[in-house]
Motif scaffolding. Sequence first.
Motif, PDB file in Angstrom:
ATOM      1  N   GLU A   1     -13.047   1.233  -6.290  1.00  0.00           N
ATOM      2  CA  GLU A   1     -12.827   2.189  -7.393  1.00  0.00           C
ATOM      3  C   GLU A   1     -11.688   3.169  -7.100  1.00  0.00           C
ATOM      4  OE1 GLU A   1     -16.357   4.080  -8.820  1.00  0.00           O
ATOM      5  OE2 GLU A   1     -17.211   2.184  -9.509  1.00  0.00           O
ATOM      6  N   THR A   2     -11.355   3.318  -5.811  1.00  0.00           N
ATOM      7  CA  THR A   2     -10.260   4.240  -5.458  1.00  0.00           C
ATOM      8  C   THR A   2      -9.034   3.497  -4.902  1.00  0.00           C
ATOM      9  OG1 THR A   2     -11.428   4.587  -3.377  1.00  0.00           O
ATOM     10  CG2 THR A   2     -11.694   6.275  -5.034  1.00  0.00           C
ATOM     11  N   TYR A   3      -9.091   2.163  -4.951  1.00  0.00           N
ATOM     12  CA  TYR A   3      -8.031   1.328  -4.346  1.00  0.00           C
ATOM     13  C   TYR A   3      -6.671   1.565  -5.031  1.00  0.00           C
ATOM     14  CZ  TYR A   3      -6.631  -2.969  -1.759  1.00  0.00           C
ATOM     15  OH  TYR A   3      -6.066  -3.883  -0.896  1.00  0.00           O
ATOM     16  N   ASP A   4      -6.664   1.606  -6.354  1.00  0.00           N
ATOM     17  CA  ASP A   4      -5.381   1.786  -7.071  1.00  0.00           C
ATOM     18  C   ASP A   4      -4.772   3.157  -6.774  1.00  0.00           C
ATOM     19  OD1 ASP A   4      -4.915  -0.636  -9.076  1.00  0.00           O
ATOM     20  OD2 ASP A   4      -7.055  -0.230  -8.923  1.00  0.00           O
ATOM     21  N   ASN A   5      -5.624   4.175  -6.674  1.00  0.00           N
ATOM     22  CA  ASN A   5      -5.111   5.517  -6.356  1.00  0.00           C
ATOM     23  C   ASN A   5      -4.541   5.550  -4.952  1.00  0.00           C
ATOM     24  OD1 ASN A   5      -5.395   6.881  -8.689  1.00  0.00           O
ATOM     25  ND2 ASN A   5      -7.503   7.534  -8.278  1.00  0.00           N
ATOM     26  N   LYS A   6      -5.186   4.823  -4.074  1.00  0.00           N
ATOM     27  CA  LYS A   6      -4.721   4.775  -2.690  1.00  0.00           C
ATOM     28  C   LYS A   6      -3.317   4.135  -2.635  1.00  0.00           C
ATOM     29  CE  LYS A   6      -6.161   4.108   1.842  1.00  0.00           C
ATOM     30  NZ  LYS A   6      -7.086   4.830   2.596  1.00  0.00           N
ATOM     31  N   ILE A   7      -3.154   3.051  -3.394  1.00  0.00           N
ATOM     32  CA  ILE A   7      -1.840   2.386  -3.444  1.00  0.00           C
ATOM     33  C   ILE A   7      -0.800   3.369  -3.993  1.00  0.00           C
ATOM     34  CG2 ILE A   7      -0.509   0.540  -4.555  1.00  0.00           C
ATOM     35  CD1 ILE A   7      -3.119  -1.152  -4.553  1.00  0.00           C
ATOM     36  N   LYS A   8      -1.193   4.075  -5.056  1.00  0.00           N
ATOM     37  CA  LYS A   8      -0.296   5.059  -5.676  1.00  0.00           C
ATOM     38  C   LYS A   8       0.081   6.162  -4.681  1.00  0.00           C
ATOM     39  CE  LYS A   8      -0.466   7.267 -10.200  1.00  0.00           C
ATOM     40  NZ  LYS A   8      -1.562   7.613 -11.140  1.00  0.00           N
TER      41      LYS A   8
ATOM     42  N   ALA B   1       7.893  -0.032   4.359  1.00  0.00           N
ATOM     43  CA  ALA B   1       7.625  -0.619   3.034  1.00  0.00           C
ATOM     44  C   ALA B   1       6.132  -0.884   2.842  1.00  0.00           C
ATOM     45  CB  ALA B   1       8.405  -1.919   2.884  1.00  0.00           C
ATOM     46  N   ILE B   2       5.745  -0.939   1.572  1.00  0.00           N
ATOM     47  CA  ILE B   2       4.360  -1.265   1.211  1.00  0.00           C
ATOM     48  C   ILE B   2       4.362  -2.695   0.686  1.00  0.00           C
ATOM     49  CG2 ILE B   2       2.354  -0.546  -0.147  1.00  0.00           C
ATOM     50  CD1 ILE B   2       3.508   1.692   1.655  1.00  0.00           C
ATOM     51  N   LEU B   3       3.642  -3.579   1.385  1.00  0.00           N
ATOM     52  CA  LEU B   3       3.602  -4.982   0.972  1.00  0.00           C
ATOM     53  C   LEU B   3       2.283  -5.292   0.263  1.00  0.00           C
ATOM     54  CD1 LEU B   3       5.001  -6.763   4.187  1.00  0.00           C
ATOM     55  CD2 LEU B   3       6.265  -5.999   2.154  1.00  0.00           C
ATOM     56  N   GLY B   4       2.367  -6.046  -0.805  1.00  0.00           N
ATOM     57  CA  GLY B   4       1.178  -6.540  -1.500  1.00  0.00           C
ATOM     58  C   GLY B   4       1.008  -7.996  -1.098  1.00  0.00           C
ATOM     59  N   LEU B   5      -0.137  -8.324  -0.502  1.00  0.00           N
ATOM     60  CA  LEU B   5      -0.286  -9.654   0.097  1.00  0.00           C
ATOM     61  C   LEU B   5      -1.379 -10.478  -0.568  1.00  0.00           C
ATOM     62  CD1 LEU B   5       0.061  -8.579   3.846  1.00  0.00           C
ATOM     63  CD2 LEU B   5       1.841  -9.474   2.312  1.00  0.00           C
TER      64      LEU B   5
ATOM     65  N   HIS C   1       0.406   5.964  -1.633  1.00  0.00           N
ATOM     66  CA  HIS C   1       1.384   5.456  -0.665  1.00  0.00           C
ATOM     67  C   HIS C   1       2.756   5.222  -1.310  1.00  0.00           C
ATOM     68  CE1 HIS C   1      -2.044   4.748   2.006  1.00  0.00           C
ATOM     69  NE2 HIS C   1      -1.165   4.610   2.962  1.00  0.00           N
ATOM     70  N   GLY C   2       2.852   5.490  -2.592  1.00  0.00           N
ATOM     71  CA  GLY C   2       4.146   5.309  -3.265  1.00  0.00           C
ATOM     72  C   GLY C   2       4.267   4.002  -4.030  1.00  0.00           C
ATOM     73  N   GLY C   3       3.189   3.209  -4.069  1.00  0.00           N
ATOM     74  CA  GLY C   3       3.203   1.956  -4.837  1.00  0.00           C
ATOM     75  C   GLY C   3       3.689   0.785  -3.992  1.00  0.00           C
ATOM     76  N   ILE C   4       3.352  -0.410  -4.466  1.00  0.00           N
ATOM     77  CA  ILE C   4       3.718  -1.632  -3.734  1.00  0.00           C
ATOM     78  C   ILE C   4       5.193  -1.956  -3.973  1.00  0.00           C
ATOM     79  CG2 ILE C   4       3.338  -4.146  -3.721  1.00  0.00           C
ATOM     80  CD1 ILE C   4       0.309  -3.476  -4.068  1.00  0.00           C
ATOM     81  N   ASP C   5       5.943  -2.126  -2.882  1.00  0.00           N
ATOM     82  CA  ASP C   5       7.369  -2.454  -3.004  1.00  0.00           C
ATOM     83  C   ASP C   5       7.577  -3.930  -3.312  1.00  0.00           C
ATOM     84  OD1 ASP C   5       8.675   0.087  -2.253  1.00  0.00           O
ATOM     85  OD2 ASP C   5       7.586  -0.208  -0.374  1.00  0.00           O
ATOM     86  N   PHE C   6       6.748  -4.762  -2.698  1.00  0.00           N
ATOM     87  CA  PHE C   6       6.979  -6.208  -2.781  1.00  0.00           C
ATOM     88  C   PHE C   6       5.629  -6.904  -2.816  1.00  0.00           C
ATOM     89  CE2 PHE C   6       8.004 -10.438  -1.301  1.00  0.00           C
ATOM     90  CZ  PHE C   6       9.296 -10.669  -1.765  1.00  0.00           C
ATOM     91  N   GLN C   7       5.336  -7.579  -3.924  1.00  0.00           N
ATOM     92  CA  GLN C   7       4.036  -8.228  -4.100  1.00  0.00           C
ATOM     93  C   GLN C   7       4.207  -9.746  -4.056  1.00  0.00           C
ATOM     94  OE1 GLN C   7       0.664  -6.918  -4.810  1.00  0.00           O
ATOM     95  NE2 GLN C   7       0.352  -9.062  -4.221  1.00  0.00           N
TER      96      GLN C   7
ATOM     97  N   ASN D   1       2.001  -2.901 -11.551  1.00  0.00           N
ATOM     98  CA  ASN D   1       2.574  -1.655 -11.019  1.00  0.00           C
ATOM     99  C   ASN D   1       3.493  -1.892  -9.816  1.00  0.00           C
ATOM    100  OD1 ASN D   1       1.429   0.104 -12.839  1.00  0.00           O
ATOM    101  ND2 ASN D   1      -0.432   0.412 -11.625  1.00  0.00           N
ATOM    102  N   ALA D   2       3.462  -3.105  -9.236  1.00  0.00           N
ATOM    103  CA  ALA D   2       4.340  -3.388  -8.086  1.00  0.00           C
ATOM    104  C   ALA D   2       5.795  -3.342  -8.548  1.00  0.00           C
ATOM    105  CB  ALA D   2       4.009  -4.762  -7.506  1.00  0.00           C
ATOM    106  N   LYS D   3       6.669  -2.903  -7.617  1.00  0.00           N
ATOM    107  CA  LYS D   3       8.081  -2.759  -8.003  1.00  0.00           C
ATOM    108  C   LYS D   3       8.777  -4.111  -8.109  1.00  0.00           C
ATOM    109  CE  LYS D   3       7.806   1.662  -5.833  1.00  0.00           C
ATOM    110  NZ  LYS D   3       7.702   2.236  -4.510  1.00  0.00           N
TER     111      LYS D   3
END
Length: 239
Positions: free
Chosen positions: A112-119, A29-33, A121-127, A187-189
């Motif tokens: 400047e590339t942080y949002d693309n990087k998150i994308k 999973a991708i966690l937003g912390l 990875h498939g986006g943040i599952d849980f923020q 954009n987090a799920k």
Amino acid sequence: MELKILTLNEINLAIKDEIASLLRRKPNAILGLATGSSPIGVYDELIKAYKAGDISFNEVTSFNLDEYFGLSGDHPQSYRYFMNTHLFDHVDILKSRTHVPSIDKNSEDYFETYDNKIKDHGGIDFQILGIGSNGHIAFNEPGTSFDSLTHIVDLKESTIKDNSRFFNSISEVPTKAVSMGLKSIMNAKQIVIIITGKNKANALKRLMSKEISTDFPASILHHHPKVTIYADQEAASLL
Ligand code: F6R
């Protein structure tokens, strides 16, 4: 938006349980912390669950919301240092998969590339979010565009004052930060926001008024399909 009013202990356990069940379903999973005082109890419960053998972070990737401008990762008040000491150093997460936005053009976490990087990875599952007394989420201060992506922020006087408790003097608090934007967060799920203590009672009241305005950045969360507010009795005292 769902509101759950619980004790602080129940909040920490409930969010830990949500993350534990996500990790069982999706080990990578991708966690937003977030940093700050609000998520510390959740991180403590996650460490306990890891040490008990209930969960593993071995395949997890994380993206932090924000970082002060001008503090290196080993500065005790940097958010990288906070994450290392409050969570990463105590679990089996690979540091190379933990991301904190940076102003350094050579960093792989360059803002400047942080949002693309998150994308990618498939986006943040849980923020996980906290909230400032002025309604800020991450370092998105009142007036920030709802369309904002990761950007550089001039901190408001009220935030510098709120955060000065962690520094020797107010003059040491950085006046700029790098922060995920409101659109990045939206954009987090799934999103949980922790709102506890008497000093957050006005913020919770305003959030629950359902008025959506850039004057109160957290109000954009009303447009997200899956947000849970975890509040304690003190924060809920004005509802
Ligand atoms: C921290 C962050 C901030 C805090 C907010 C509340 O990464 O994004 O928005 O969540 O300032 O801080 P605490 O939890 O210390 O009250």
